[in-house]
Motif scaffolding. Sequence first.
Motif, PDB file in Angstrom:
ATOM      1  N   LEU A   1      13.728  -6.909  10.020  1.00 57.43           N
ATOM      2  CA  LEU A   1      11.996  -7.061  10.755  1.00 57.43           C
ATOM      3  C   LEU A   1      12.333  -7.444  11.759  1.00 57.43           C
ATOM      4  CD1 LEU A   1      10.111  -9.744   8.326  1.00 57.43           C
ATOM      5  CD2 LEU A   1       9.878  -6.945   8.921  1.00 57.43           C
ATOM      6  N   ALA A   2      13.923  -7.603  12.744  1.00 54.93           N
ATOM      7  CA  ALA A   2      14.017  -7.520  13.897  1.00 54.93           C
ATOM      8  C   ALA A   2      14.097  -6.550  14.419  1.00 54.93           C
ATOM      9  CB  ALA A   2      15.205  -7.691  13.926  1.00 54.93           C
ATOM     10  N   ASP A   3      14.546  -4.719  13.339  1.00 56.39           N
ATOM     11  CA  ASP A   3      14.188  -3.604  13.994  1.00 56.39           C
ATOM     12  C   ASP A   3      12.707  -3.349  14.496  1.00 56.39           C
ATOM     13  OD1 ASP A   3      14.193  -0.651  13.799  1.00 56.39           O
ATOM     14  OD2 ASP A   3      16.064  -0.810  12.729  1.00 56.39           O
ATOM     15  N   ALA A   4      12.586  -2.874  15.547  1.00 60.50           N
ATOM     16  CA  ALA A   4      10.608  -2.802  16.122  1.00 60.50           C
ATOM     17  C   ALA A   4      10.064  -1.771  14.641  1.00 60.50           C
ATOM     18  CB  ALA A   4      10.582  -2.630  17.333  1.00 60.50           C
ATOM     19  N   ALA A   5      11.690  -0.564  14.389  1.00 62.88           N
ATOM     20  CA  ALA A   5      10.571   0.209  13.785  1.00 62.88           C
ATOM     21  C   ALA A   5      10.419  -0.039  12.071  1.00 62.88           C
ATOM     22  CB  ALA A   5      11.848   1.682  13.572  1.00 62.88           C
ATOM     23  N   VAL A   6      10.947  -0.309  11.660  1.00 61.96           N
ATOM     24  CA  VAL A   6      10.858  -1.340  10.061  1.00 61.96           C
ATOM     25  C   VAL A   6       9.898  -2.524  10.111  1.00 61.96           C
ATOM     26  CG1 VAL A   6      12.376  -2.992   8.580  1.00 61.96           C
ATOM     27  CG2 VAL A   6      13.379  -0.804   9.353  1.00 61.96           C
TER      28      VAL A   6
ATOM     29  N   VAL B   1       6.278  -1.898   7.760  1.00 63.13           N
ATOM     30  CA  VAL B   1       5.732  -3.295   7.231  1.00 63.13           C
ATOM     31  C   VAL B   1       4.885  -2.824   7.324  1.00 63.13           C
ATOM     32  CG1 VAL B   1       6.107  -5.220   6.159  1.00 63.13           C
ATOM     33  CG2 VAL B   1       8.636  -3.650   6.592  1.00 63.13           C
ATOM     34  N   ARG B   2       4.340  -3.450   9.008  1.00 61.98           N
ATOM     35  CA  ARG B   2       2.916  -4.113   9.752  1.00 61.98           C
ATOM     36  C   ARG B   2       1.609  -2.651   9.071  1.00 61.98           C
ATOM     37  NH1 ARG B   2       1.927  -8.369  12.976  1.00 61.98           N
ATOM     38  NH2 ARG B   2       3.682  -9.004  13.931  1.00 61.98           N
ATOM     39  N   ALA B   3       2.220  -1.506   9.015  1.00 64.97           N
ATOM     40  CA  ALA B   3       1.193  -0.548   8.768  1.00 64.97           C
ATOM     41  C   ALA B   3       0.772  -0.725   7.739  1.00 64.97           C
ATOM     42  CB  ALA B   3       2.044   0.774   8.970  1.00 64.97           C
ATOM     43  N   MET B   4       1.814  -1.250   6.392  1.00 64.44           N
ATOM     44  CA  MET B   4       1.752  -1.229   5.110  1.00 64.44           C
ATOM     45  C   MET B   4       0.252  -2.129   5.340  1.00 64.44           C
ATOM     46  SD  MET B   4       4.060  -2.202   2.259  1.00 64.44           S
ATOM     47  CE  MET B   4       4.132  -3.558   2.403  1.00 64.44           C
ATOM     48  N   MET B   5       0.956  -3.360   5.224  1.00 65.36           N
ATOM     49  CA  MET B   5       0.023  -4.825   5.364  1.00 65.36           C
ATOM     50  C   MET B   5      -1.603  -4.433   5.791  1.00 65.36           C
ATOM     51  SD  MET B   5       2.412  -6.482   3.649  1.00 65.36           S
ATOM     52  CE  MET B   5       1.637  -8.027   3.674  1.00 65.36           C
ATOM     53  N   ALA B   6      -1.404  -3.712   7.086  1.00 65.06           N
ATOM     54  CA  ALA B   6      -2.644  -3.530   6.857  1.00 65.06           C
ATOM     55  C   ALA B   6      -3.772  -2.590   6.475  1.00 65.06           C
ATOM     56  CB  ALA B   6      -2.377  -2.397   8.610  1.00 65.06           C
ATOM     57  N   ALA B   7      -2.634  -1.700   5.620  1.00 64.76           N
ATOM     58  CA  ALA B   7      -3.954  -1.243   5.202  1.00 64.76           C
ATOM     59  C   ALA B   7      -4.103  -1.325   3.235  1.00 64.76           C
ATOM     60  CB  ALA B   7      -2.959   0.404   4.269  1.00 64.76           C
ATOM     61  N   ALA B   8      -3.097  -2.606   3.314  1.00 64.78           N
ATOM     62  CA  ALA B   8      -3.123  -2.968   2.092  1.00 64.78           C
ATOM     63  C   ALA B   8      -4.253  -4.572   2.403  1.00 64.78           C
ATOM     64  CB  ALA B   8      -1.595  -4.154   1.721  1.00 64.78           C
ATOM     65  N   PHE B   9      -4.762  -4.481   3.176  1.00 65.20           N
ATOM     66  CA  PHE B   9      -5.791  -5.539   3.162  1.00 65.20           C
ATOM     67  C   PHE B   9      -7.205  -5.153   3.842  1.00 65.20           C
ATOM     68  CE2 PHE B   9      -2.549  -8.836   3.331  1.00 65.20           C
ATOM     69  CZ  PHE B   9      -2.830  -9.728   2.178  1.00 65.20           C
ATOM     70  N   ALA B  10      -7.001  -3.612   3.953  1.00 73.62           N
ATOM     71  CA  ALA B  10      -8.313  -2.649   4.282  1.00 73.62           C
ATOM     72  C   ALA B  10      -9.529  -2.947   3.481  1.00 73.62           C
ATOM     73  CB  ALA B  10      -8.074  -1.324   4.757  1.00 73.62           C
TER      74      ALA B  10
ATOM     75  N   SER C   1       0.462  -0.957   0.182  1.00 73.14           N
ATOM     76  CA  SER C   1      -0.350   0.380   0.223  1.00 73.14           C
ATOM     77  C   SER C   1       1.172   1.105  -0.103  1.00 73.14           C
ATOM     78  CB  SER C   1      -0.768  -0.053   1.278  1.00 73.14           C
ATOM     79  OG  SER C   1      -0.411   0.151   2.444  1.00 73.14           O
ATOM     80  N   ARG C   2       0.460   2.167   0.164  1.00 74.79           N
ATOM     81  CA  ARG C   2       0.800   3.960  -0.084  1.00 74.79           C
ATOM     82  C   ARG C   2       1.793   4.302   1.278  1.00 74.79           C
ATOM     83  NH1 ARG C   2      -3.827   4.337   1.665  1.00 74.79           N
ATOM     84  NH2 ARG C   2      -3.708   6.450   3.714  1.00 74.79           N
ATOM     85  N   VAL C   3       1.184   3.170   2.337  1.00 70.43           N
ATOM     86  CA  VAL C   3       1.533   3.777   3.353  1.00 70.43           C
ATOM     87  C   VAL C   3       3.142   3.727   3.788  1.00 70.43           C
ATOM     88  CG1 VAL C   3       1.430   2.958   5.882  1.00 70.43           C
ATOM     89  CG2 VAL C   3      -0.789   3.765   4.596  1.00 70.43           C
ATOM     90  N   LEU C   4       4.142   2.667   3.045  1.00 69.83           N
ATOM     91  CA  LEU C   4       5.287   2.897   4.267  1.00 69.83           C
ATOM     92  C   LEU C   4       6.317   3.859   2.602  1.00 69.83           C
ATOM     93  CD1 LEU C   4       7.180   1.023   4.497  1.00 69.83           C
ATOM     94  CD2 LEU C   4       7.926  -0.436   2.250  1.00 69.83           C
ATOM     95  N   ASP C   5       6.672   4.521   3.509  1.00 73.00           N
ATOM     96  CA  ASP C   5       8.470   4.924   2.955  1.00 73.00           C
ATOM     97  C   ASP C   5       9.624   3.772   3.452  1.00 73.00           C
ATOM     98  OD1 ASP C   5      10.459   6.378   2.673  1.00 73.00           O
ATOM     99  OD2 ASP C   5       9.446   8.401   3.331  1.00 73.00           O
ATOM    100  N   PRO C   6       9.962   3.525   2.883  1.00 67.98           N
ATOM    101  CA  PRO C   6      10.679   2.637   2.744  1.00 67.98           C
ATOM    102  C   PRO C   6      12.422   2.415   4.074  1.00 67.98           C
ATOM    103  CG  PRO C   6      10.722   2.095   0.297  1.00 67.98           C
ATOM    104  CD  PRO C   6       9.903   3.670   1.232  1.00 67.98           C
TER     105      PRO C   6
END
Length: 282
Positions: free
Chosen positions: A184-189, A193-202, A38-43
């Motif tokens: 993905l062990a980096d909590a911020a990353v 990614v989780r925010a992007m996926m939440a929007a992906a399946f909204a 989704s658009r939510v991710l700025d890498p």
Amino acid sequence: MTTTTHAITLPDGRHVAVDDHGDADGSVVVLLHSSPGSRVLDPDPAATAAAGIRLLTVDRPGYGGSTPLPAEVVPTITRAADDVAAVLDHLGVGEAAVVGWSHGGRVAAALAARHPDRVRALALVGTPSPEDLSFVPADHQAMLDALRPEPRTATAHLAEILGAAVGDGDGMAFLAGPADEPLLADAAVRGRVRAMMAAAFAQGALGCATDIVSDQIAPWGFDPRSIGAPAHLVYSEDDVVAPHHGDWWADRLVDVTRHTTDGVGHLLVIPLWATILDAVTG
């Protein structure tokens, strides 16, 4: 760094959700997300800010805040590319560097082929070739074979199947693999990614199904050989979409630079974001 979300109305009445990040006066870079995504991710927001760019991220139909295609419409890659061109028109952007990640790379290539005056540089990041589906499980390939005779109903059927597969999960398994675990062990990353996926399946799995039909059932509708923009092919040795997929693109594009890494899987756009921005804006 500020982010503004636009809801842009297309001529057919659909809405496209666009996040507008960074310097409003900076050089424009468009990021077209993975499938699912989704658009939510700025890498890498720090790299985006350091580059001084204006980053536009765009939800394709059925993802995030973008209206799905009508049920009777067969999704195509070219339609998705034309939506991006309409977004640039609406925002008054003449040309941009366009980065396509995974399936988004195919949309980026279609944009460069159909609207060559809009794309000054192109990056295809972990973008599969159409001739190697080894990264697609055999049962999924069989499912697509069964859907091909009825493309007008394929999106709805596929959305139902994929939605059941995601269930109450976050869909991360559709995108990230074992090689992405250190990242993905980096909590911020992981949070981004989780925010992007939440929007992906909204909207359920409709966006992902739309991408798959446009990519593997409907004709592509464009010829990569017509692309004249300089193209950067970015792959990781540890991604399921391995660097040999780039060979197909390199054989068809006229001005190619290749970037290959390892130690990361399909999330390679995140650690390589500064390198990608340097390539397409340099």
